[in-house]
Design a protein around this motif. Sequence first.
Motif, PDB file in Angstrom:
ATOM      1  N   LYS A 113      -3.462  73.305 131.222  1.00 37.15           N
ATOM      2  CA  LYS A 113      -4.874  73.582 130.962  1.00 37.15           C
ATOM      3  C   LYS A 113      -5.035  75.036 130.536  1.00 37.15           C
ATOM      4  O   LYS A 113      -4.314  75.915 131.000  1.00 37.15           O
ATOM      5  CB  LYS A 113      -5.732  73.349 132.215  1.00 37.15           C
ATOM      6  CG  LYS A 113      -6.014  71.882 132.542  1.00 37.15           C
ATOM      7  CD  LYS A 113      -6.990  71.256 131.544  1.00 37.15           C
ATOM      8  CE  LYS A 113      -7.321  69.819 131.916  1.00 37.15           C
ATOM      9  NZ  LYS A 113      -8.229  69.190 130.920  1.00 37.15           N
ATOM     10  N   VAL A 114      -5.980  75.264 129.654  1.00 34.41           N
ATOM     11  CA  VAL A 114      -6.419  76.606 129.295  1.00 34.41           C
ATOM     12  C   VAL A 114      -7.930  76.640 129.482  1.00 34.41           C
ATOM     13  O   VAL A 114      -8.634  75.675 129.161  1.00 34.41           O
ATOM     14  CB  VAL A 114      -6.027  76.969 127.852  1.00 34.41           C
ATOM     15  CG1 VAL A 114      -6.717  78.254 127.398  1.00 34.41           C
ATOM     16  CG2 VAL A 114      -4.514  77.135 127.730  1.00 34.41           C
ATOM     17  N   TYR A 115      -8.432  77.763 130.011  1.00 31.56           N
ATOM     18  CA  TYR A 115      -9.848  77.874 130.361  1.00 31.56           C
ATOM     19  C   TYR A 115     -10.500  79.030 129.604  1.00 31.56           C
ATOM     20  O   TYR A 115      -9.849  80.023 129.262  1.00 31.56           O
ATOM     21  CB  TYR A 115     -10.019  78.108 131.868  1.00 31.56           C
ATOM     22  CG  TYR A 115      -9.517  76.981 132.720  1.00 31.56           C
ATOM     23  CD1 TYR A 115     -10.364  75.966 133.148  1.00 31.56           C
ATOM     24  CD2 TYR A 115      -8.177  76.925 133.120  1.00 31.56           C
ATOM     25  CE1 TYR A 115      -9.900  74.922 133.946  1.00 31.56           C
ATOM     26  CE2 TYR A 115      -7.699  75.887 133.911  1.00 31.56           C
ATOM     27  CZ  TYR A 115      -8.566  74.891 134.317  1.00 31.56           C
ATOM     28  OH  TYR A 115      -8.104  73.850 135.102  1.00 31.56           O
ATOM     29  N   LEU A 116     -11.812  78.866 129.394  1.00 30.28           N
ATOM     30  CA  LEU A 116     -12.650  79.915 128.819  1.00 30.28           C
ATOM     31  C   LEU A 116     -13.528  80.458 129.946  1.00 30.28           C
ATOM     32  O   LEU A 116     -14.307  79.718 130.547  1.00 30.28           O
ATOM     33  CB  LEU A 116     -13.509  79.342 127.697  1.00 30.28           C
ATOM     34  CG  LEU A 116     -14.386  80.310 126.901  1.00 30.28           C
ATOM     35  CD1 LEU A 116     -13.530  81.296 126.119  1.00 30.28           C
ATOM     36  CD2 LEU A 116     -15.294  79.537 125.934  1.00 30.28           C
ATOM     37  N   ASN A 117     -13.392  81.750 130.229  1.00 31.83           N
ATOM     38  CA  ASN A 117     -14.177  82.394 131.281  1.00 31.83           C
ATOM     39  C   ASN A 117     -14.940  83.573 130.701  1.00 31.83           C
ATOM     40  O   ASN A 117     -14.454  84.239 129.785  1.00 31.83           O
ATOM     41  CB  ASN A 117     -13.270  82.923 132.398  1.00 31.83           C
ATOM     42  CG  ASN A 117     -12.586  81.843 133.181  1.00 31.83           C
ATOM     43  OD1 ASN A 117     -11.702  81.156 132.663  1.00 31.83           O
ATOM     44  ND2 ASN A 117     -12.956  81.674 134.440  1.00 31.83           N
ATOM     45  N   GLY A 118     -16.125  83.852 131.258  1.00 29.59           N
ATOM     46  CA  GLY A 118     -16.856  84.998 130.739  1.00 29.59           C
ATOM     47  C   GLY A 118     -18.196  85.205 131.385  1.00 29.59           C
ATOM     48  O   GLY A 118     -18.555  84.569 132.381  1.00 29.59           O
ATOM     49  N   SER A 119     -18.962  86.102 130.775  1.00 24.62           N
ATOM     50  CA  SER A 119     -20.273  86.456 131.313  1.00 24.62           C
ATOM     51  C   SER A 119     -21.253  85.299 131.208  1.00 24.62           C
ATOM     52  O   SER A 119     -22.255  85.265 131.932  1.00 24.62           O
ATOM     53  CB  SER A 119     -20.824  87.675 130.563  1.00 24.62           C
ATOM     54  OG  SER A 119     -20.952  87.400 129.179  1.00 24.62           O
ATOM     55  N   PHE A 120     -20.995  84.346 130.314  1.00 24.89           N
ATOM     56  CA  PHE A 120     -21.905  83.220 130.139  1.00 24.89           C
ATOM     57  C   PHE A 120     -22.008  82.367 131.401  1.00 24.89           C
ATOM     58  O   PHE A 120     -22.974  81.651 131.597  1.00 24.89           O
ATOM     59  CB  PHE A 120     -21.478  82.353 128.954  1.00 24.89           C
ATOM     60  CG  PHE A 120     -20.130  81.700 129.121  1.00 24.89           C
ATOM     61  CD1 PHE A 120     -20.013  80.450 129.704  1.00 24.89           C
ATOM     62  CD2 PHE A 120     -18.981  82.345 128.709  1.00 24.89           C
ATOM     63  CE1 PHE A 120     -18.776  79.848 129.874  1.00 24.89           C
ATOM     64  CE2 PHE A 120     -17.736  81.756 128.866  1.00 24.89           C
ATOM     65  CZ  PHE A 120     -17.634  80.510 129.453  1.00 24.89           C
ATOM     66  N   ASN A 121     -20.982  82.425 132.281  1.00 27.17           N
ATOM     67  CA  ASN A 121     -21.069  81.684 133.554  1.00 27.17           C
ATOM     68  C   ASN A 121     -20.735  82.578 134.739  1.00 27.17           C
ATOM     69  O   ASN A 121     -20.282  82.111 135.771  1.00 27.17           O
ATOM     70  CB  ASN A 121     -20.148  80.463 133.524  1.00 27.17           C
ATOM     71  CG  ASN A 121     -18.667  80.834 133.517  1.00 27.17           C
ATOM     72  OD1 ASN A 121     -18.317  81.992 133.268  1.00 27.17           O
ATOM     73  ND2 ASN A 121     -17.805  79.874 133.790  1.00 27.17           N
TER      74      ASN A 121
END
Length: 411
Positions: free
Chosen positions: A308-316
């Motif tokens: 798995k690869v994930y997208l993390n950031g200020s949006f959540n």
Amino acid sequence: MKLYKILSTAALGLSLGLTFASCADDNGSNPVLHMPDSFTLNTPALAGNAYDLKNTTDSIAFTWSQPDYGGMPLVTNYKLQYVVSKDGSEVVTDADGKLKFADNAEVKEYDEGKTKCEYKLAPADVDLLLLRELGVKRADAVPSSVNVYYRLSAQTTSTPKVYSNIVKVTYLPYYQRMEVAEPVTWYLLGSCFGDGSWGDALITATMPLYLTGDSYDEDTGYGTVSWTGYLPAGSIFKLRGSLTDNWFTQIGQGAKFGEFVLNDGGAANISAKANGVYTISIDTKQVAMGNASGISITKTDDATTYNKVYLNGSFNGWGDGVAMTPVNSTVGVNNHDWYTRIHLPAATVLKFQANNWGMEIGTKYEETPSCKSGYYGVGVKSGGGNISIKSEADYLVIVNDITGAFRFIKE
């Protein structure tokens, strides 16, 4: 400056409300309203020759005489109108020997009105206007000279519009970049990409190559695009230069693996003989010129695969990441490209990560490279800064876990 096509207007009714004008004299104590047929626009100083726009430092000034309203000192609103000549048919001569716009002429005007009898144009702004009007997008497409025909409209609160004479001004334009060109890319499709269907659905069937390096030619869109990933032995694929041209632009295999043929529908499919991780690279300028030497495919070292690869950031709030979907869903293909569709607010910052941040992809750029269609870059693995997304939009997000290359495509 805002430009717009002129619409015809109904004549305004006359009234007796009078105010003092800025460029007229009071010629009588009891003036009588008179409607002139025209008024005089003066020819600019160099109009008899040509304005070299790149080397002209002073403004290009237009002056005129106020319409004769019978001595009435009316406040008058003037607008400068123009026609950029493309083939010389836009202006004709009437029976009195005066210039007039032909019926097919596209008359435009500057939206800024003047009440004084002078209008000044900056040479650089005139040049940009000419490039836009003529559709010039490359330095080698700039014409040596361009004729522009000008006239003025004049209108008061109590009179209908009246027009001046037409004057011709010749300009020598030069190239300026008006906007960043979209990067030229190519697409991979075949038995080992997406769902293996050879369809043209972006991501689920066909894979766009990533921009390689830190930049591309923002005037032409040309640069180097590449893809790195796993190819099973015996898998077959081709590359397309467009998903809407019915395979007119394509790359197939030549006499053997590693040799290529351009734009030949009968060319063989490209097929690797051995399992492995390969890098496909295309110099889009060379290929556009018909040079197949601008294409290469090389076998590289094997790469780590991720579940798995994930997208993390200020949006959540940098919380639980958004799980991305593997691009390649065909059996026997180790996936290294990941995608998700997501709405991102303005001023979002983010990263990609896997294995609970054991692998992360950030950016080496102070400002994430952008173009009209979105954002792109080659990320830094195991570190780097946050990737910055300025514009709120729905995005198709793609990342390669080997190279760290990414694309944010506005949808």
